[in-house]
Design an enzyme around this catalytic site. Structure first.
Site, PDB file in Angstrom:
ATOM      1  N   GLU A  51      28.830  34.001  33.018  1.00  0.00           N
ATOM      2  CA  GLU A  51      29.146  32.661  33.496  1.00  0.00           C
ATOM      3  C   GLU A  51      27.836  31.921  33.784  1.00  0.00           C
ATOM      4  OE1 GLU A  51      31.873  32.619  36.794  1.00  0.00           O
ATOM      5  OE2 GLU A  51      33.358  33.824  35.737  1.00  0.00           O
ATOM      6  N   HIS A  88      30.495  25.905  37.120  1.00  0.00           N
ATOM      7  CA  HIS A  88      30.341  27.231  36.516  1.00  0.00           C
ATOM      8  C   HIS A  88      31.298  27.317  35.350  1.00  0.00           C
ATOM      9  CE1 HIS A  88      33.817  28.156  39.109  1.00  0.00           C
ATOM     10  NE2 HIS A  88      34.025  29.224  38.358  1.00  0.00           N
ATOM     11  N   HIS A 112      33.953  29.686  32.684  1.00  0.00           N
ATOM     12  CA  HIS A 112      34.859  30.826  32.502  1.00  0.00           C
ATOM     13  C   HIS A 112      34.795  31.222  31.034  1.00  0.00           C
ATOM     14  CE1 HIS A 112      37.518  29.744  36.239  1.00  0.00           C
ATOM     15  NE2 HIS A 112      36.363  30.307  36.562  1.00  0.00           N
ATOM     16  N   ASP A 134      37.409  31.839  42.987  1.00  0.00           N
ATOM     17  CA  ASP A 134      36.912  30.464  43.165  1.00  0.00           C
ATOM     18  C   ASP A 134      37.548  29.822  44.396  1.00  0.00           C
ATOM     19  OD1 ASP A 134      35.434  30.689  40.857  1.00  0.00           O
ATOM     20  OD2 ASP A 134      36.966  29.757  39.600  1.00  0.00           O
TER      21      ASP A 134
END
Ligand SMILES: [Zn+2]
Length: 133
Positions: A23, A77, A79, A90
């Site tokens: 990530e 960020h 995935h 998260d």
């Protein structure tokens, strides 16, 4: 409504692709709900399913933004194998209530998606994003 310029979104997408299979993590700064600058951070998480920004780097960035009178508008960020939706992790780690949590979903064939969320009353509420050309 949150505003992000197209060049910033492209930088975030490129960062997400460069970091595969891990990530990526980073910050967009600006004023209020308008992001105007991109600040990639180093993900020091030891696995491919989470992110942890290098704490010293993050503290240095936040201090320098404060000195320049800039605000942290969004924390992003990716995935690498999932949708652009907050994971249970998260939800637990959404510790910046005023910053947009931006997530890049990379599971779809060649097409990246990006969604933004705000933690509110223990829930993640999807926000309206405007990507400005
Ligand atoms: Zn996530």
């Amino acid at each position: 409504m949150w505003i992000i310029s197209r060049p910033l979104v492209n930088k975030v997408f490129a960062h997400a692709q460069r970091m595969l299979p891990k990530e990526c993590v980073g910050v967009l700064s600006g004023q209020g709900r308008e992001a105007t600058a991109w600040h990639p951070l180093t993900n020091i998480a030891g696995d491919d399913r989470s992110f942890l920004a290098n704490p010293e780097e993050q503290i240095r960035l936040f201090r320098s933004l404060r000195e320049q009178g800039r605000e942290v508008v969004a924390i992003y960020h990716s995935h690498p194998r999932g949708p652009a939706q907050p994971s249970s992790l998260d939800r637990e780690l959404a510790t910046y209530p005023d910053a947009l949590l931006l997530i890049v979903g990379m599971q779809t064939d060649g097409r990246l998606e990006i969604n933004g969320f705000l933690a509110h009353d223990g829930r993640m509420e999807q926000q309206e994003l405007t990507i400005r050309d």
